[in-house]
Design a protein around this motif. Structure first.
Motif, short mmCIF file in Angstrom:
data_model
loop_
_atom_site.label_atom_id
_atom_site.label_comp_id
_atom_site.label_asym_id
_atom_site.label_seq_id
_atom_site.Cartn_x
_atom_site.Cartn_y
_atom_site.Cartn_z
N THR A 39 0.83 -1.21 0.00
CA THR A 39 0.00 0.00 0.00
C THR A 39 0.86 1.26 0.00
OG1 THR A 39 -1.78 -1.14 1.17
CG2 THR A 39 -1.79 1.26 1.25
N ALA A 40 1.92 1.27 0.81
CA ALA A 40 2.80 2.43 0.88
C ALA A 40 3.49 2.68 -0.47
CB ALA A 40 3.84 2.24 1.98
N TYR A 41 3.99 1.62 -1.07
CA TYR A 41 4.62 1.77 -2.39
C TYR A 41 3.59 2.22 -3.44
CZ TYR A 41 9.04 -0.38 -0.94
OH TYR A 41 10.26 -0.64 -0.34
N TYR B 167 8.54 2.49 -7.74
CA TYR B 167 7.68 2.19 -6.60
C TYR B 167 6.62 1.14 -6.94
CZ TYR B 167 9.83 5.95 -3.96
OH TYR B 167 10.74 6.74 -3.29
N CYS B 168 6.18 1.11 -8.19
CA CYS B 168 5.25 0.04 -8.62
C CYS B 168 5.93 -1.32 -8.53
CB CYS B 168 4.79 0.29 -10.05
SG CYS B 168 3.60 1.61 -10.25
N GLU B 169 7.14 -1.39 -9.04
CA GLU B 169 7.86 -2.67 -9.04
C GLU B 169 8.14 -3.14 -7.62
OE1 GLU B 169 11.17 -1.57 -11.46
OE2 GLU B 169 10.15 -2.08 -13.35
N GLU B 170 8.48 -2.21 -6.74
CA GLU B 170 8.70 -2.57 -5.34
C GLU B 170 7.40 -3.03 -4.68
OE1 GLU B 170 11.63 -2.77 -3.56
OE2 GLU B 170 12.45 -2.55 -5.58
N GLY B 171 6.32 -2.32 -4.98
CA GLY B 171 5.03 -2.68 -4.40
C GLY B 171 4.55 -4.05 -4.85
N LEU B 172 4.79 -4.38 -6.11
CA LEU B 172 4.35 -5.67 -6.65
C LEU B 172 5.11 -6.84 -6.03
CD1 LEU B 172 3.87 -4.66 -10.38
CD2 LEU B 172 2.09 -5.49 -8.83
N LYS B 173 6.26 -6.58 -5.44
CA LYS B 173 6.99 -7.65 -4.74
C LYS B 173 6.26 -8.09 -3.49
CE LYS B 173 11.56 -5.98 -6.23
NZ LYS B 173 12.84 -5.38 -5.76
N HIS B 174 5.40 -7.22 -2.96
CA HIS B 174 4.72 -7.51 -1.69
C HIS B 174 3.21 -7.69 -1.84
CE1 HIS B 174 8.46 -6.37 0.36
NE2 HIS B 174 8.51 -5.33 -0.45
N ALA B 175 2.65 -7.24 -2.96
CA ALA B 175 1.19 -7.26 -3.12
C ALA B 175 0.67 -8.68 -3.29
CB ALA B 175 0.78 -6.41 -4.33
N ARG B 176 -0.44 -8.97 -2.61
CA ARG B 176 -1.08 -10.27 -2.76
C ARG B 176 -1.84 -10.33 -4.08
NH1 ARG B 176 -4.96 -11.20 1.87
NH2 ARG B 176 -4.99 -8.93 2.09
N ARG B 177 -1.69 -11.43 -4.78
CA ARG B 177 -2.34 -11.62 -6.09
C ARG B 177 -3.77 -12.11 -5.96
NH1 ARG B 177 2.74 -9.62 -6.50
NH2 ARG B 177 3.62 -9.82 -8.60
#
Length: 206
Positions: free
Chosen positions: A45-47, A65-75
């Motif tokens: 969410t922060a990313y 920041y999108c690429e960093e966020g996608l490392k943590h986002a649940r699919r």
């Protein structure tokens, strides 16, 4: 009088910058908290918030920041996963990398369908795909995705999005010298915009 005018000009010049700085500080603080907690949802969410902040300011930062966020986002859930995907596609589009943008928008649309996201987001992605194909001089593909977006918006009362989409169709027809159709869609866009204004007035009165 000159001093007052200068002061007003100075305030109008610096206030937006300060507001942007405060917004950025808020998102940076959010990311710092998320990094300390190491909670995947908080990090994603922060990313995502930082990617949206940089969306129209710096496409490279937005992409990072999108690429960093996608490392943590649940699919398995729509947000912020789908928003990060869409923002990443927008970052590539803003940088002029249209082929990569089209690929990412298509992937985002596929994921929207898989996760049964709301039709408004799917319409937004379809519109963006249409814009990318128009910029790649592929009018048939552009029109396909524009029409798909219109179908998704039907009955939604999302008049602002509808006006934006109809305007894009008008531009497409104008660019291909189909001026009668361009005029027709421009009028439809105006009607949708007026409905949007009417709704705003209704909410204001209530």
């Amino acid at each position: 009088m000159k001093t007052s005018s200068f002061l007003l000009l100075f305030l109008f010049t610096i206030l937006p910058v300060r507001a942007e700085d405060e917004e950025l500080k808020t998102y940076q603080a959010e990311l710092s908290r998320a990094l300390r907690s190491k909670h995947p949802d908080s990090l994603a969410t922060a990313y995502c918030h930082l990617s949206e902040y940089y969306a129209y300011r710096n496409s490279d930062s937005a992409r990072h920041y999108c690429e960093e966020g996608l490392k943590h986002a649940r699919r398995e859930v729509c947000e912020p996963y789908l928003v990060l995907l869409n923002n990443l596609a927008e970052a590539y589009s803003a940088a002029g990398e249209m082929e990569q943008a089209a690929s990412l928008y298509k992937h985002t649309l596929t994921e929207c369908i898989r996760l049964h996201s709301d039709s408004s987001l799917q319409a937004t992605v379809s519109t963006s795909l249409g814009v990318v194909y128009r910029r790649r001089d592929m009018p048939d593909s552009a029109l396909y995705f524009y029409n798909r977006g219109l179908a998704l918006l039907r009955g939604q009362q999302a008049y602002d999005e509808e006006a934006h989409l109809l305007t894009n169709i008008a531009v497409l027809y104008a660019n291909t010298s189909r001026l009668e159709e361009a005029e027709r869609y421009a009028l439809l866009a105006t009607e949708a915009a007026q409905k949007c204004e009417d709704m705003d007035m209704t909410y204001w009165r209530n």
